[in-house]
Scaffold this motif. Sequence first.
Motif, PDB file in Angstrom:
ATOM      1  N   GLU A  46       1.051  -1.191  -0.073  1.00  0.00           N
ATOM      2  CA  GLU A  46       0.213  -0.100   0.025  1.00  0.00           C
ATOM      3  C   GLU A  46       1.038   1.389   0.004  1.00  0.00           C
ATOM      4  O   GLU A  46       0.474   2.165  -0.826  1.00  0.00           O
ATOM      5  N   VAL A  57       2.429   1.680  -3.505  1.00  0.00           N
ATOM      6  CA  VAL A  57       1.411   1.997  -4.473  1.00  0.00           C
ATOM      7  C   VAL A  57       0.982   3.496  -4.432  1.00  0.00           C
ATOM      8  O   VAL A  57       0.861   4.262  -5.415  1.00  0.00           O
ATOM      9  N   ARG A  58       0.671   4.068  -3.132  1.00  0.00           N
ATOM     10  CA  ARG A  58       0.097   5.283  -2.739  1.00  0.00           C
ATOM     11  C   ARG A  58       1.415   6.435  -3.236  1.00  0.00           C
ATOM     12  O   ARG A  58       1.106   7.400  -3.702  1.00  0.00           O
ATOM     13  N   LYS A  68       2.967   7.074  -9.330  1.00  0.00           N
ATOM     14  CA  LYS A  68       1.856   7.349 -10.196  1.00  0.00           C
ATOM     15  C   LYS A  68       1.897   6.399 -11.536  1.00  0.00           C
ATOM     16  O   LYS A  68       0.729   6.353 -12.063  1.00  0.00           O
ATOM     17  N   VAL A 116      -9.571   6.717 -13.153  1.00  0.00           N
ATOM     18  CA  VAL A 116      -8.430   5.900 -13.210  1.00  0.00           C
ATOM     19  C   VAL A 116      -8.705   4.549 -14.057  1.00  0.00           C
ATOM     20  O   VAL A 116      -7.761   4.521 -14.878  1.00  0.00           O
ATOM     21  N   GLY A 131      -8.129  -0.050 -10.512  1.00  0.00           N
ATOM     22  CA  GLY A 131      -7.725   1.147  -9.711  1.00  0.00           C
ATOM     23  C   GLY A 131      -7.296   0.712  -8.129  1.00  0.00           C
ATOM     24  O   GLY A 131      -7.930  -0.265  -7.776  1.00  0.00           O
ATOM     25  N   TYR A 186      -6.434   1.839  -4.166  1.00  0.00           N
ATOM     26  CA  TYR A 186      -6.039   2.777  -2.966  1.00  0.00           C
ATOM     27  C   TYR A 186      -6.508   4.053  -3.381  1.00  0.00           C
ATOM     28  O   TYR A 186      -5.771   5.075  -3.035  1.00  0.00           O
ATOM     29  N   SER A 187      -7.937   4.138  -3.639  1.00  0.00           N
ATOM     30  CA  SER A 187      -8.273   5.783  -4.018  1.00  0.00           C
ATOM     31  C   SER A 187      -8.784   6.584  -2.820  1.00  0.00           C
ATOM     32  O   SER A 187      -9.007   7.961  -2.990  1.00  0.00           O
ATOM     33  N   THR A 238      -9.106  -2.271  -2.083  1.00  0.00           N
ATOM     34  CA  THR A 238      -7.826  -2.673  -2.670  1.00  0.00           C
ATOM     35  C   THR A 238      -7.286  -3.945  -2.167  1.00  0.00           C
ATOM     36  O   THR A 238      -6.999  -5.276  -2.874  1.00  0.00           O
ATOM     37  N   ARG A 260      -3.245   4.030 -10.404  1.00  0.00           N
ATOM     38  CA  ARG A 260      -3.496   5.133  -9.497  1.00  0.00           C
ATOM     39  C   ARG A 260      -4.075   6.528 -10.379  1.00  0.00           C
ATOM     40  O   ARG A 260      -3.518   6.693 -11.310  1.00  0.00           O
TER      41      ARG A 260
END
Length: 286
Positions: free
Chosen positions: A146, A149-150, A153, A178, A255, A257-258, A271, A286
């Motif tokens: 996580e 990924v955050r 981009k 996304v 998509g 961790y929105s 996610t 992302r």
Amino acid sequence: MRNNKVLACVDRSHFADYVADYAAWAAQRMDSPLEFLHVIDREEDGVYGEDYSGAIGINAQENLLSHLSTQDEVRSKAARERGRVFLNGLRERAIAAGAGSVDIRQRRGELEETLTEQESGVSLFVLGRRGEAAEVTQRDLGRNIERVVRALKKPILAVTEAFHEPRQVMIAFDGGSVTRRGVEMVASSPLFRGMPVHLLMSGKEGADSRKQLDWAKATLEVAGFEALASLMPGDAESIIAKAIQDQQIDILIMGAYSRSPLRNLLFGSKTSDLLRSSRIPTLLLR
């Protein structure tokens, strides 16, 4: 995506072999150079762990600092050498699998910061869902997923155990910006060229859901893909997991961790739940 490299982020665990296999496959498909990156953190250097609290006396501070500096240098050199041997093995594995240009690199520092610095030259990141810590904890999802990924981009291919050459692809499509970009990426990239693409819209059906799904299907078909579209209202996690099994999907695109980390902490992350339930390589957007 064609001009930039595929960056495979690996640690010294057996999961690195699967990362190497999928990264080599992706680099071949995209006709891109491949680079293996091993980030050495301070704990891996072995700087910590010994107790010197009793070493206080005349000239003790100076002697202790000199000793620690020498020890730090020796351990850092040993960590770099172990990493070099490890990376060379992965490089040979990727070349044997058919990858063309393969490079290796070691960096000392924090994982997210290092990957962010590299991002401008990368078209696709590849990393394992599990890593070295999972050898001990047996957790089903690595602690870094996580956060990494955050921080990034660019698309991230999070792989599972045992390489299986992908033949069927599914996009978990929700009509949002996304996943719309994800459809356009698939349509324009050679990564999934020649494979059937399953479009699955699940969850609560909206007023324009079918219109959005028709757009996605048409976009892929214009690009030459065989596109199969389905709209299945209901619980997204269970519907996607069942569709993956029923249709023998090899890679899921979705998509990721929105929502904010705090919201995920309080209410959980869809996610992470999907990553746990799908059990196949997943291309995270992302």
